[in-house]
Design a protein around this motif. Structure first.
Motif, mmCIF file in Angstrom:
data_model
loop_
_atom_site.group_PDB
_atom_site.id
_atom_site.type_symbol
_atom_site.label_atom_id
_atom_site.label_comp_id
_atom_site.label_asym_id
_atom_site.label_seq_id
_atom_site.Cartn_x
_atom_site.Cartn_y
_atom_site.Cartn_z
ATOM 1 N N THR A 149 0.870 -1.176 0.000
ATOM 2 C CA THR A 149 0.000 0.000 0.000
ATOM 3 C C THR A 149 0.912 1.233 0.000
ATOM 4 O O THR A 149 2.138 1.101 -0.037
ATOM 5 C CB THR A 149 -0.929 0.027 1.224
ATOM 6 O OG1 THR A 149 -0.156 0.273 2.401
ATOM 7 C CG2 THR A 149 -1.678 -1.298 1.358
ATOM 8 N N ASN A 150 0.306 2.401 0.096
ATOM 9 C CA ASN A 150 1.123 3.615 0.090
ATOM 10 C C ASN A 150 1.831 3.868 1.413
ATOM 11 O O ASN A 150 2.642 4.787 1.528
ATOM 12 C CB ASN A 150 0.273 4.832 -0.285
ATOM 13 C CG ASN A 150 -0.816 5.089 0.751
ATOM 14 O OD1 ASN A 150 -1.064 4.277 1.636
ATOM 15 N ND2 ASN A 150 -1.475 6.227 0.616
ATOM 16 N N SER A 151 1.530 3.041 2.442
ATOM 17 C CA SER A 151 2.156 3.270 3.744
ATOM 18 C C SER A 151 2.575 1.985 4.451
ATOM 19 O O SER A 151 2.983 2.027 5.611
ATOM 20 C CB SER A 151 1.200 4.043 4.666
ATOM 21 O OG SER A 151 0.013 3.290 4.877
ATOM 22 N N SER A 152 2.478 0.838 3.761
ATOM 23 C CA SER A 152 2.847 -0.417 4.427
ATOM 24 C C SER A 152 3.232 -1.487 3.411
ATOM 25 O O SER A 152 2.892 -1.405 2.233
ATOM 26 C CB SER A 152 1.695 -0.922 5.301
ATOM 27 O OG SER A 152 0.589 -1.313 4.494
ATOM 28 N N PHE A 153 3.947 -2.472 3.947
ATOM 29 C CA PHE A 153 4.300 -3.664 3.160
ATOM 30 C C PHE A 153 3.991 -4.888 4.019
ATOM 31 O O PHE A 153 4.411 -4.964 5.173
ATOM 32 C CB PHE A 153 5.777 -3.652 2.777
ATOM 33 C CG PHE A 153 6.294 -4.988 2.339
ATOM 34 C CD1 PHE A 153 5.842 -5.578 1.170
ATOM 35 C CD2 PHE A 153 7.231 -5.680 3.111
ATOM 36 C CE1 PHE A 153 6.313 -6.817 0.767
ATOM 37 C CE2 PHE A 153 7.703 -6.919 2.706
ATOM 38 C CZ PHE A 153 7.242 -7.497 1.531
ATOM 39 N N GLY A 208 12.690 4.267 12.526
ATOM 40 C CA GLY A 208 11.536 5.001 13.045
ATOM 41 C C GLY A 208 10.199 4.476 12.557
ATOM 42 O O GLY A 208 9.199 5.203 12.588
ATOM 43 N N TYR A 209 10.147 3.177 12.143
ATOM 44 C CA TYR A 209 8.891 2.598 11.668
ATOM 45 C C TYR A 209 8.469 1.450 12.596
ATOM 46 O O TYR A 209 9.032 1.283 13.673
ATOM 47 C CB TYR A 209 9.047 2.127 10.214
ATOM 48 C CG TYR A 209 9.517 3.225 9.286
ATOM 49 C CD1 TYR A 209 8.800 4.408 9.164
ATOM 50 C CD2 TYR A 209 10.697 3.095 8.540
ATOM 51 C CE1 TYR A 209 9.238 5.431 8.314
ATOM 52 C CE2 TYR A 209 11.136 4.105 7.701
ATOM 53 C CZ TYR A 209 10.404 5.268 7.599
ATOM 54 O OH TYR A 209 10.833 6.275 6.781
ATOM 55 N N VAL A 252 5.074 -4.336 7.793
ATOM 56 C CA VAL A 252 5.926 -3.180 8.109
ATOM 57 C C VAL A 252 5.111 -1.926 7.817
ATOM 58 O O VAL A 252 4.662 -1.730 6.682
ATOM 59 C CB VAL A 252 7.220 -3.183 7.268
ATOM 60 C CG1 VAL A 252 8.088 -1.994 7.648
ATOM 61 C CG2 VAL A 252 7.980 -4.482 7.467
ATOM 62 N N LYS A 253 4.922 -1.100 8.835
ATOM 63 C CA LYS A 253 4.122 0.117 8.691
ATOM 64 C C LYS A 253 5.036 1.328 8.672
ATOM 65 O O LYS A 253 5.810 1.543 9.602
ATOM 66 C CB LYS A 253 3.102 0.213 9.825
ATOM 67 C CG LYS A 253 2.077 -0.936 9.793
ATOM 68 C CD LYS A 253 1.013 -0.766 10.865
ATOM 69 C CE LYS A 253 -0.032 -1.873 10.762
ATOM 70 N NZ LYS A 253 -1.097 -1.721 11.775
#
Length: 413
Positions: free
Chosen positions: A345-349, A394-395, A410-411
């Motif tokens: 997605t645009n913010s996670s894998f 920092g994730y 992973v966010k």
């Protein structure tokens, strides 16, 4: 500080106003006392004065009272309203009520008044003058306070901003505070000492890691080469050759373990400093090609779903290690003809894999040397390294078990 100053000024203004009103009343009361003495003196000289029982033609009134009332009487001052014919309205006055003895055993009550119209105007003018003075003082003090404090704290906040961007091994020169304030000078000294100690420790650790990597990897490589040459000797029995190969496998695992521990140490010591925007879509596709043979060997079904482009700012080497470890983990702990699903997605894998039919312990899955399988080629550090990379960048990374699939997400938000 500003609140305390505001409270102090408010208290000061209130006390000053009360004192001014008290002074005005004292001045009027002194005048009433003088009038009282003059009237009593006049009554002793002229008895007709005692017959004046109203305020019609003067500022006093007299009436006769019993002696026992006179003995218990004290001078009383109070503010009241009185009707004034010339104004045809009630006007504020200050009233003094007292008792005196005109002749032997003849007591009279004397009431003396003084108009407070002018005094009330004075008190009103005083109130508004004090109010404006108070407001001007507040605005002036706050303005000066703001300007002075902003000027005084400006280098401090500039220093904090510079310090927040400081990274060991990248920019080791920190511009200290330029200030004549004694506390800031002390802060300069303390921070300089702390930074010097941390920089020295960082370089010592970095040197230790580099030395350990060289000193361990070299003898391991030599030992492996010698054992491989020994295994090619035709004079060795099959039993000895098997023992040699077992030793080679052990040394190879030790080599991988050494590399993983050194990598973990480098990550935790923040030795991967440069960052750039990473296109995870391209990175994942590239790494899937690298694992193509292993995926085909285990006949795994790979489903790659992309909802949006995922671009994240982080160290490129760490990004590659992160995705490599997660894909390798999904392959290693899968069964033949299993499934791997990748979702971007645009913010996670998210990567999901089939495998063990029981949920892993989410509190231990990212710990070092935590292994659920008996695979001897695994060091038990892959997920620990992934977790360390995510944390240092920092994730966040999370584990879940859903629909018989082990999910690692992973966010990056």
């Amino acid at each position: 500080m500003a609140v305390a100053l505001l409270v102090a000024l408010t208290a000061w203004a209130f006390i000053f106003y009360v004192n001014m009103i008290d002074e005005v009343h004292d001045s009027i009361d002194d005048g009433l006392d003088n009038s009282k003495l003059l009237i009593i003196h006049q009554a002793n000289l002229d008895s007709t004065v005692l017959a004046k029982q109203s305020f019609d033609e003067g500022n006093y009134a007299i009436r006769k009272i019993e002696g026992h009332h006179a003995l218990n009487h004290y001078d009383v001052y109070k503010d009241t309203l009185m009707y004034m014919e010339n104004e045809d309205d009630l006007e504020p006055v200050r009233l003094l009520t007292t008792v005196f003895e005109a002749s032997e055993n003849e007591f009279y009550q004397l009431k003396v008044i003084s108009s407070m119209v002018e005094e009330d105007d004075l008190i009103e003018d005083l109130f508004y003058s004090l109010l404006w003075l108070y407001l001007i003082l507040i605005v002036t003090i706050l303005a000066i306070n703001t300007v002075v404090l902003r000027s005084m704290w400006k280098p401090f906040f500039k220093f904090l901003n510079h310090l927040s961007e400081f990274k060991l091994g990248k920019n080791e020169q920190v511009q200290l505070l330029k200030s004549n304030v004694a506390e800031f000078k002390l802060l300069n000294k303390v921070i300089a000492d702390v930074l010097e100690s941390n920089i020295r420790s960082f370089h010592n650790q970095k040197q230790l890691i580099e030395n350990a990597s060289h000193e361990l990897q070299t003898p391991l490589a030599i030992a492996l080469n010698k054992l491989q040459l020994l295994a090619e000797n035709p004079e060795l029995s099959e039993e000895v050759v098997n023992e040699v190969f077992q030793t080679i496998e052990t040394l190879q695992r030790l080599t991988r373990l050494n590399k993983s521990l050194l990598l973990l140490s480098k990550i935790e010591n923040k030795q991967f400093l440069n960052e750039e925007t990473i296109d995870f879509n391209d990175l994942i596709k590239s790494l899937l090609l690298d694992f193509k043979e292993l995926i085909e060997f285990k006949e795994l079904e790979v489903i790659f779903k992309k909802e949006d482009d995922l671009k994240v700012k982080m160290n490129p080497e760490l990004a590659r290690i992160l995705i490599t470890n997660l894909i390798k983990n999904a392959i290693r702990h899968n069964f033949n003809k299993g499934k791997i699903e990748l979702l971007i997605t645009n913010s996670s894998f998210q990567i999901s894999n089939s495998g063990s039919d029981k949920e892993l312990d989410s509190t231990k899955v990212f710990q070092r040397f935590q292994k659920e399988s008996t695979d001897q080629s695994s060091t038990g550090l892959g997920l620990a390294i992934a977790k360390s990379i995510v944390d240092i960048s920092g994730y966040r990374i999370e584990y879940a078990y859903s629909n018989s699939m082990h999910q690692f997400t992973v966010k990056f938000d």
